[in-house]
Design a protein around this motif. Structure first.
Motif, PDB file in Angstrom:
ATOM      1  N   MET A 317      68.913  33.371  38.320  1.00  0.00           N
ATOM      2  CA  MET A 317      69.216  34.302  39.417  1.00  0.00           C
ATOM      3  C   MET A 317      68.642  35.690  39.161  1.00  0.00           C
ATOM      4  O   MET A 317      68.081  36.317  40.068  1.00  0.00           O
ATOM      5  N   ASP A 318      68.790  36.189  37.929  1.00  0.00           N
ATOM      6  CA  ASP A 318      68.278  37.527  37.625  1.00  0.00           C
ATOM      7  C   ASP A 318      66.775  37.588  37.793  1.00  0.00           C
ATOM      8  O   ASP A 318      66.225  38.594  38.260  1.00  0.00           O
ATOM      9  N   LEU A 319      66.083  36.533  37.386  1.00  0.00           N
ATOM     10  CA  LEU A 319      64.629  36.516  37.502  1.00  0.00           C
ATOM     11  C   LEU A 319      64.197  36.362  38.955  1.00  0.00           C
ATOM     12  O   LEU A 319      63.220  36.989  39.385  1.00  0.00           O
ATOM     13  N   HIS A 320      64.915  35.564  39.733  1.00  0.00           N
ATOM     14  CA  HIS A 320      64.600  35.445  41.158  1.00  0.00           C
ATOM     15  C   HIS A 320      64.750  36.788  41.852  1.00  0.00           C
ATOM     16  O   HIS A 320      63.963  37.141  42.751  1.00  0.00           O
ATOM     17  N   ALA A 321      65.756  37.564  41.426  1.00  0.00           N
ATOM     18  CA  ALA A 321      65.960  38.889  42.018  1.00  0.00           C
ATOM     19  C   ALA A 321      64.792  39.815  41.733  1.00  0.00           C
ATOM     20  O   ALA A 321      64.548  40.775  42.476  1.00  0.00           O
ATOM     21  N   GLY A 323      61.736  38.687  41.639  1.00  0.00           N
ATOM     22  CA  GLY A 323      60.558  38.076  42.249  1.00  0.00           C
ATOM     23  C   GLY A 323      59.869  37.064  41.361  1.00  0.00           C
ATOM     24  O   GLY A 323      58.741  36.644  41.652  1.00  0.00           O
ATOM     25  N   VAL A 324      60.515  36.655  40.278  1.00  0.00           N
ATOM     26  CA  VAL A 324      59.930  35.661  39.373  1.00  0.00           C
ATOM     27  C   VAL A 324      60.364  34.282  39.838  1.00  0.00           C
ATOM     28  O   VAL A 324      61.538  33.916  39.737  1.00  0.00           O
ATOM     29  N   GLU A 325      59.429  33.504  40.356  1.00  0.00           N
ATOM     30  CA  GLU A 325      59.759  32.194  40.904  1.00  0.00           C
ATOM     31  C   GLU A 325      59.357  31.045  39.988  1.00  0.00           C
ATOM     32  O   GLU A 325      59.770  29.907  40.204  1.00  0.00           O
ATOM     33  N   ASP A 326      58.538  31.330  38.969  1.00  0.00           N
ATOM     34  CA  ASP A 326      58.007  30.245  38.136  1.00  0.00           C
ATOM     35  C   ASP A 326      58.640  30.246  36.745  1.00  0.00           C
ATOM     36  O   ASP A 326      57.993  29.904  35.756  1.00  0.00           O
ATOM     37  N   ALA A 327      59.905  30.629  36.640  1.00  0.00           N
ATOM     38  CA  ALA A 327      60.582  30.680  35.338  1.00  0.00           C
ATOM     39  C   ALA A 327      60.760  29.268  34.767  1.00  0.00           C
ATOM     40  O   ALA A 327      60.958  28.308  35.502  1.00  0.00           O
ATOM     41  N   VAL A 328      60.674  29.185  33.461  1.00  0.00           N
ATOM     42  CA  VAL A 328      60.883  27.916  32.767  1.00  0.00           C
ATOM     43  C   VAL A 328      61.840  28.157  31.606  1.00  0.00           C
ATOM     44  O   VAL A 328      61.996  29.287  31.129  1.00  0.00           O
ATOM     45  N   GLN A 329      62.485  27.092  31.142  1.00  0.00           N
ATOM     46  CA  GLN A 329      63.347  27.214  29.976  1.00  0.00           C
ATOM     47  C   GLN A 329      62.521  27.115  28.696  1.00  0.00           C
ATOM     48  O   GLN A 329      61.668  26.232  28.567  1.00  0.00           O
ATOM     49  N   VAL A 330      62.788  28.032  27.777  1.00  0.00           N
ATOM     50  CA  VAL A 330      62.076  28.072  26.503  1.00  0.00           C
ATOM     51  C   VAL A 330      63.082  28.326  25.381  1.00  0.00           C
ATOM     52  O   VAL A 330      64.240  28.679  25.636  1.00  0.00           O
ATOM     53  N   ARG A 331      62.642  28.156  24.152  1.00  0.00           N
ATOM     54  CA  ARG A 331      63.508  28.470  23.020  1.00  0.00           C
ATOM     55  C   ARG A 331      63.992  29.911  23.128  1.00  0.00           C
ATOM     56  O   ARG A 331      63.200  30.827  23.380  1.00  0.00           O
ATOM     57  N   ALA A 332      65.272  30.126  22.923  1.00  0.00           N
ATOM     58  CA  ALA A 332      65.816  31.487  23.014  1.00  0.00           C
ATOM     59  C   ALA A 332      65.183  32.395  21.969  1.00  0.00           C
ATOM     60  O   ALA A 332      64.814  33.536  22.280  1.00  0.00           O
ATOM     61  N   ASP A 333      65.055  31.912  20.722  1.00  0.00           N
ATOM     62  CA  ASP A 333      64.505  32.783  19.682  1.00  0.00           C
ATOM     63  C   ASP A 333      63.065  33.175  19.975  1.00  0.00           C
ATOM     64  O   ASP A 333      62.640  34.302  19.714  1.00  0.00           O
TER      65      ASP A 333
END
Length: 374
Positions: A317-321, A323-333
């Motif tokens: 949600m924060d990234l969509h706000a 304007g980031v629409e292509d977010a992916v899950q990655v290692r947190a570290d």
């Protein structure tokens, strides 16, 4: 720990290929073992969709000798543009890892240097000094040079007549001149290289003369270490242990200073935050000066990330706000290190307790906290 040396990698949009392997060759089958490990790693990376140009760049170095003996590791990173990094690690990684993705996996490399102390070793006699600039985790590349004061009246006599007194004063002047030459050289070195500590060993009177000639900023860094000498015959094991003991004190003091600052500022609104969501939000805003992270190599925690290094969140949600629409899950570290390096922030890894039931150095929500710039 500053991460400016990783900033170019943090700003590169990738995709990145990250490889951490054991590079030890001190066994009869060492070279063959390395070849097999690389073939396994290469196959795994190809299965993850690694660009062939990146794999070809890694082919050129992955099985080559490191030039360093003993038990060592190797960190290699590449993109489709070619090799980005090839670093010998002072020990094999805790576990061998290979990965391909939009964010370079830099935490094992950071972990390998997290406890490093950059220091100067000064081996003194009354004529001058041998000076070494290095860091604790260095496997090669120490800078060594010598300073000779040029005054060669070095030994006092024991007579009581006036001529003997004049001679003794001349000898003292020689010591002072030679110490001044070493102090001037060290002052320049400290100004350029910013070591955390300067270790003095060798002749006690030369060390005392150096302290007297050293300006205050240099004098504040000086620590005595017994057992060393410019001359042959030093008991290497005992001296190495003495150096390690002093450096452990420096390392512990550095860590404790950061922890104390965090604990103090945590009680003041707007000065520090803790918990993954709060730290990630501060990173996204470029507010983090120093991040503290409980060092857990087994962590599998994930974050959402966009193409930009500060496009990072615990939810989409924060990234969509933004304007980031292509977010992916990655290692947190991996995402955390990328954001820190890109924003010129520091990281301090807090070690896990050594024994079950032992209290950690500092308790933080989710094992993470940050000192803020503003």
């Amino acid at each position: 720990m500053k991460l400016d040396w990783l900033k170019d990698l943090a700003l590169d949009p990738g995709p990145h290929v990250s490889v951490y392997v054991d590079a030890t060759r001190d066994r009869a089958t060492g070279a063959h073992d390395i070849d097999l490990r690389w073939q396994d790693a290469r196959s795994a990376l190809a299965g993850q969709g690694a660009p062939e140009t990146a794999l070809s760049a890694l082919d050129a170095v992955a099985t080559e000798p490191t030039g360093v003996g003993g038990h060592v590791g190797r960190a290699m990173l590449a993109t489709k543009e070619g090799l980005q990094l090839d670093v010998v690690l002072p020990a094999p990684p805790l576990r061998e890892e290979v990965s391909t993705g939009p964010v370079a996996h830099l935490m094992p490399l950071v972990r390998s240097r997290a406890d490093d102390v950059r220091y100067v070793l000064v081996e003194l006699d009354r004529a001058g000094a041998d000076i070494t600039l290095t860091r604790t985790g260095a496997v090669q590349g120490a800078q060594v040079h010598s300073v000779e004061g040029g005054h060669d009246l070095l030994h006092k006599g024991s007579g009581d007549n006036r001529a003997e007194h004049r001679y003794q004063r001349s000898v003292q002047d020689s010591w002072d001149h030679n110490a001044a030459a070493v102090a001037a050289d060290l002052t320049d070195l400290v100004r350029r290289e910013h070591p955390e500590v300067v270790l003095l060993t060798g002749d006690a009177k030369a060390a005392a003369a150096l302290r007297e000639k050293a300006p205050a900023p240099l004098r504040a860094l000086l620590r005595d270490v017994k057992g060393g000498s410019r001359a042959a015959g030093t008991h290497e094991k005992a001296f190495t242990a003495a150096v390690a003991e002093v450096l452990d004190v420096v390392r512990s003091a550095r860590r404790q200073t950061v922890v104390d600052d965090f604990v103090q500022e945590r009680g003041r609104a707007g000065r520090a935050v803790e918990g993954m969501a709060a730290v990630v939000s501060a990173l996204r805003a470029g507010q983090v000066a120093t991040m503290l992270l409980l060092d857990d190599p087994s962590s599998t925690e994930l974050l959402w990330a966009g193409r930009g290094p500060l496009e990072i969140s615990t939810t989409t949600m924060d990234l969509h706000a933004l304007g980031v629409e292509d977010a992916v899950q990655v290692r947190a570290d991996a995402a955390l290190v990328r954001a820190l390096a890109a924003s010129d922030a520091e990281i301090h890894l807090v070690p896990l307790p050594e024994e079950d039931g032992e209290a950690p150095l500092v308790t933080m929500a989710d094992g993470i906290g940050a000192l803020l710039r503003y």
